[in-house]
Design an enzyme around this catalytic site. Structure first.
Site, PDB file in Angstrom:
ATOM      1  N   ASP A  14     -14.515 125.531 -35.093  1.00  0.00           N
ATOM      2  CA  ASP A  14     -14.943 125.336 -33.834  1.00  0.00           C
ATOM      3  C   ASP A  14     -14.407 124.158 -33.302  1.00  0.00           C
ATOM      4  OD1 ASP A  14     -15.617 125.703 -31.078  1.00  0.00           O
ATOM      5  OD2 ASP A  14     -17.994 125.666 -31.614  1.00  0.00           O
ATOM      6  N   ASP A 108     -10.238 128.127 -28.877  1.00  0.00           N
ATOM      7  CA  ASP A 108     -10.664 127.081 -29.473  1.00  0.00           C
ATOM      8  C   ASP A 108     -11.478 127.501 -30.807  1.00  0.00           C
ATOM      9  OD1 ASP A 108     -12.707 127.913 -28.017  1.00  0.00           O
ATOM     10  OD2 ASP A 108     -13.620 126.205 -27.357  1.00  0.00           O
ATOM     11  N   GLU A 109     -11.593 128.579 -31.184  1.00  0.00           N
ATOM     12  CA  GLU A 109     -12.324 128.887 -32.439  1.00  0.00           C
ATOM     13  C   GLU A 109     -11.962 130.116 -32.975  1.00  0.00           C
ATOM     14  OE1 GLU A 109     -16.525 130.185 -31.610  1.00  0.00           O
ATOM     15  OE2 GLU A 109     -16.014 130.414 -29.216  1.00  0.00           O
TER      16      GLU A 109
END
Length: 360
Positions: A14, A108-109
């Site tokens: 993350d 983003d993860e």
């Protein structure tokens, strides 16, 4: 009760305050300062906040007005999705150096299954550390990670030592970890559900564990089975390297509410251009067109129509959008409009990124 092997080795990576960190990366003058991504208009909403801003209580989904009240010296910056995607592509390439089993959740993860990996490294903890170091060296951005035997535990663990840290929950630690974990830290338990659990005397995993499957199902419906399983470390969903694209859509929130249907059509015309471009890029066609309307009082309405053949060109679907708009009288002024295609012809699997656009 102890869980029985064999165990998978799952990493959840993350990125730390991704959008805000990218802004600070590209503009050194913003480093160390409280910033909010999402624009500074009266009607704007914070989509991401730097850690410097979070110290003042600023967080995502907060109105810009409230963010300014909490942090008078906050700096607003606009989103740059082209840049985010560029960096995400770099980060994904790092992931693929270790495993092909990568499941993106957003820009983003992502989850990685490194049970069997390209480096032949038996330590998922070491792999996560190496990946985080490479991300920093190759992009200048920081990431946190969670490592455990399933996706649920890895996701929960990645939040524990943020920012720029990682947490491993080993197989023999899983039960104890879950029993002590506050229920509001369980991924998927939101504020409303947590409040309901508190009222029932459920504060940590061990409290949740005392409830039978029948009780949990009665109290929480279908989610009851999920809660019953996860508190026992049971979560068998595999890392899915690709997702089937089920819909293509775009929406826009306006700075000022719109009352005129003429103006709404003008905005929908712009959104339709974007939809056509996305359909072309996705090589997708669809049969169901949906118009999304969010009113100034935040109530929401969707209107849909399904045609008999696949379409994707604006000249074919915009008349349907217009028909849906005039299907019934607009009951209030409008703050958001969106168009989406579903019932697609695509069987190709690819990551799906959800992007919310704002007027600035």
């Amino acid at each position: 009760m102890q869980l029985q092997p064999p165990f998978r080795k799952i990493i959840h990576v993350d990125m730390d305050a991704y959008y805000a960190s990218v802004a600070q990366l590209d503009n050194p003058e913003l480093r160390g300062k409280p910033i909010a991504v999402g624009g500074g208009g009266v009607r704007g909403v914070v989509s991401a906040a730097s850690y410097e801003a979070r110290k003042f209580g600023v967080k995502s989904a907060m109105s810009n007005v409230l963010a300014k009240q909490k942090c008078p010296h906050i700096i607003f910056v606009k989103s740059d999705f082209k840049r985010y995607k560029e960096l995400t592509a770099q980060i994904r390439e790092i992931f693929y150096d270790y495993t092909d089993l990568v499941e993106p959740l957003s820009l983003d993860e992502a989850y990685l299954d490194v049970t069997e990996n390209k480096k032949g490294n038996p330590s998922a903890n070491d792999i996560a550390r190496e990946i985080r170091q490479r991300i920093f060296e190759e992009t200048g951005l920081r990431a946190s990670a969670g490592i455990s035997i399933n996706k649920f535990l890895a996701k929960v663990a990645s939040d524990i030592n943020k920012p720029n840290g990682q947490k491993t929950v080993h197989p023999e630690e899983v039960i104890d970890f879950l029993e002590k974990l506050p229920v509001n830290k369980f991924y998927g338990v939101g504020k409303v559900t947590a409040a309901k659990m508190y009222n029932l005397g459920i504060f940590v995993g061990n409290d949740l564990k005392q409830k039978s499957l029948e009780e949990l199902t009665t109290l929480f419906g279908k989610s009851g089975q999920h809660y019953y399983n996860i508190v026992r470390g049971i979560h068998n969903s595999p890392v899915k390297p690709n997702r089937i694209r089920k819909s293509v859509g775009a929406e826009r929130t306006f700075r000022e509410n719109i009352s005129s249907e003429i103006f709404m059509l003008e905005r929908l015309n712009d959104i339709a251009d974007e939809i056509e471009n996305r359909m072309i890029k996705s090589n997708a066609k669809g049969k169901t067109i949906t118009l999304k309307i969010k009113y100034s009082d935040f109530t929401q309405q969707t209107r849909s129509k399904t045609v008999h053949h696949f379409i994707f060109k604006k000249k074919d679907f915009f008349p349907i959008v217009k028909e849906l708009l005039y299907q019934e009288k607009i009951k209030n002024s409008v703050r958001l409009l969106g168009i989406s295609f579903s019932n697609l012809n695509t069987t190709k699997k690819e990551p799906v990124w959800v992007q919310l656009k704002f007027d600035f």
